[in-house]
Design a protein around this motif. Structure first.
Motif, PDB file in Angstrom:
ATOM      1  N   SER A  80      33.359 -32.084  11.627  1.00 41.89           N
ATOM      2  CA  SER A  80      34.538 -32.973  11.796  1.00 41.89           C
ATOM      3  C   SER A  80      34.787 -33.897  10.661  1.00 41.89           C
ATOM      4  N   PRO A  81      34.832 -33.130   9.584  1.00 49.33           N
ATOM      5  CA  PRO A  81      35.083 -33.929   8.221  1.00 49.33           C
ATOM      6  C   PRO A  81      36.394 -34.996   8.143  1.00 49.33           C
ATOM      7  N   ALA A  82      36.073 -36.083   7.692  1.00 48.88           N
ATOM      8  CA  ALA A  82      37.336 -37.001   7.632  1.00 48.88           C
ATOM      9  C   ALA A  82      38.513 -36.485   6.554  1.00 48.88           C
ATOM     10  N   ALA A  83      37.681 -35.707   5.596  1.00 52.55           N
ATOM     11  CA  ALA A  83      38.570 -35.072   4.449  1.00 52.55           C
ATOM     12  C   ALA A  83      39.504 -34.263   4.876  1.00 52.55           C
ATOM     13  N   THR A  84      39.330 -33.344   6.137  1.00 54.24           N
ATOM     14  CA  THR A  84      40.361 -32.315   6.509  1.00 54.24           C
ATOM     15  C   THR A  84      40.876 -32.962   7.701  1.00 54.24           C
ATOM     16  N   GLY A  85      40.833 -34.236   8.090  1.00 56.87           N
ATOM     17  CA  GLY A  85      41.343 -34.842   9.333  1.00 56.87           C
ATOM     18  C   GLY A  85      40.888 -34.396  10.668  1.00 56.87           C
ATOM     19  N   GLY A  86      39.434 -33.929  10.523  1.00 51.93           N
ATOM     20  CA  GLY A  86      38.806 -33.806  11.926  1.00 51.93           C
ATOM     21  C   GLY A  86      38.673 -32.133  12.099  1.00 51.93           C
ATOM     22  N   THR A  87      39.265 -31.247  11.195  1.00 50.94           N
ATOM     23  CA  THR A  87      39.087 -30.054  11.498  1.00 50.94           C
ATOM     24  C   THR A  87      38.051 -29.252  10.722  1.00 50.94           C
ATOM     25  N   PRO A  88      37.285 -28.498  11.495  1.00 50.13           N
ATOM     26  CA  PRO A  88      36.167 -27.689  10.561  1.00 50.13           C
ATOM     27  C   PRO A  88      36.652 -27.084   9.304  1.00 50.13           C
ATOM     28  N   ASP A  89      35.974 -27.106   8.379  1.00 53.95           N
ATOM     29  CA  ASP A  89      36.480 -26.642   7.188  1.00 53.95           C
ATOM     30  C   ASP A  89      35.654 -25.334   6.666  1.00 53.95           C
ATOM     31  N   PRO A  90      36.108 -24.192   6.290  1.00 53.05           N
ATOM     32  CA  PRO A  90      35.137 -22.994   5.903  1.00 53.05           C
ATOM     33  C   PRO A  90      34.014 -23.768   4.604  1.00 53.05           C
ATOM     34  N   ALA A  91      34.666 -24.279   3.430  1.00 56.45           N
ATOM     35  CA  ALA A  91      33.745 -24.599   2.373  1.00 56.45           C
ATOM     36  C   ALA A  91      32.783 -25.538   3.044  1.00 56.45           C
ATOM     37  N   ARG A  92      32.790 -26.369   3.865  1.00 52.13           N
ATOM     38  CA  ARG A  92      32.003 -27.403   4.301  1.00 52.13           C
ATOM     39  C   ARG A  92      30.845 -26.298   5.372  1.00 52.13           C
ATOM     40  N   LEU A  93      31.225 -25.646   6.214  1.00 51.63           N
ATOM     41  CA  LEU A  93      30.367 -24.712   6.813  1.00 51.63           C
ATOM     42  C   LEU A  93      29.604 -23.812   6.109  1.00 51.63           C
ATOM     43  N   ALA A  94      30.238 -23.394   5.032  1.00 50.56           N
ATOM     44  CA  ALA A  94      29.435 -22.359   4.048  1.00 50.56           C
ATOM     45  C   ALA A  94      28.353 -23.285   3.352  1.00 50.56           C
ATOM     46  N   ALA A  95      28.582 -24.531   3.108  1.00 50.87           N
ATOM     47  CA  ALA A  95      27.838 -25.269   2.233  1.00 50.87           C
ATOM     48  C   ALA A  95      26.567 -25.608   3.106  1.00 50.87           C
ATOM     49  N   ALA A  96      26.928 -25.873   4.548  1.00 53.11           N
ATOM     50  CA  ALA A  96      25.790 -26.267   5.263  1.00 53.11           C
ATOM     51  C   ALA A  96      24.765 -25.240   5.615  1.00 53.11           C
ATOM     52  N   VAL A  97      25.504 -23.845   5.620  1.00 52.70           N
ATOM     53  CA  VAL A  97      24.620 -22.757   5.908  1.00 52.70           C
ATOM     54  C   VAL A  97      23.919 -22.244   4.526  1.00 52.70           C
ATOM     55  N   ALA A  98      24.417 -22.543   3.584  1.00 55.28           N
ATOM     56  CA  ALA A  98      23.627 -21.993   2.270  1.00 55.28           C
ATOM     57  C   ALA A  98      22.487 -23.220   2.211  1.00 55.28           C
ATOM     58  N   THR A  99      22.701 -24.453   2.450  1.00 55.19           N
ATOM     59  CA  THR A  99      21.777 -25.544   2.291  1.00 55.19           C
ATOM     60  C   THR A  99      20.498 -25.043   3.292  1.00 55.19           C
ATOM     61  N   LEU A 100      20.859 -24.669   4.512  1.00 47.90           N
ATOM     62  CA  LEU A 100      19.924 -24.455   5.575  1.00 47.90           C
ATOM     63  C   LEU A 100      19.287 -23.492   4.896  1.00 47.90           C
ATOM     64  N   ALA A 101      19.849 -22.184   4.364  1.00 48.61           N
ATOM     65  CA  ALA A 101      19.055 -20.971   4.189  1.00 48.61           C
ATOM     66  C   ALA A 101      18.275 -21.279   2.883  1.00 48.61           C
ATOM     67  N   VAL A 102      18.651 -21.903   1.956  1.00 46.89           N
ATOM     68  CA  VAL A 102      17.863 -22.056   0.771  1.00 46.89           C
ATOM     69  C   VAL A 102      16.729 -23.148   1.007  1.00 46.89           C
ATOM     70  N   GLY A 103      16.889 -24.118   1.883  1.00 46.33           N
ATOM     71  CA  GLY A 103      15.846 -25.009   2.216  1.00 46.33           C
ATOM     72  C   GLY A 103      14.683 -24.024   3.025  1.00 46.33           C
ATOM     73  N   VAL A 104      15.216 -23.299   4.015  1.00 50.02           N
ATOM     74  CA  VAL A 104      14.232 -22.643   4.709  1.00 50.02           C
ATOM     75  C   VAL A 104      13.476 -21.628   3.960  1.00 50.02           C
TER      76      VAL A 104
END
Length: 109
Positions: free
Chosen positions: A61-85
């Protein structure tokens, strides 16, 4: 609900004293003694428990998009998790997430 200036300062002082006492109980009273091994083991999991609670609202629920999930932020979270693992490196995970986020924000406009 409205408070007078004296009540607000009383609340601030009470919260400050409470915070001090909570920290002093752990650091001041037992800070010079070694902690039991099971406590040290449990304390290692504190960042793992805290970070998802800090990051999840920013992704879902990012403030930058008014609380709507954003594909860019979701993809960044998945990339961060994948690279971290995969790499088990916080630095590489952060860099991958940042590159993914800013790259997708640039591509998607």
């Amino acid at each position: 609900m409205s408070f007078s200036d004296g009540q607000i300062w009383g609340i601030i002082v009470a919260l400050g004293v409470g915070t001090f006492l909570m920290r002093f109980s752990f650091l001041g009273l037992i800070g010079d003694r070694p902690l039991p091994p099971f406590v040290l083991k449990l304390l290692r999991y504190t960042p793992v428990a805290v970070f998802p609670g800090l990051v999840a609202p920013l992704v879902m629920s990012p403030a930058a998009t008014g609380g709507t999930p954003d594909p860019a932020r979701l993809a960044a979270a998945v990339a961060t998790l994948a690279v971290g693992v995969l790499t088990r490196s916080v630095l590489w995970a952060i860099l991958a997430g940042a590159a993914t986020l800013y790259g997708l924000l640039w591509l998607l406009g």
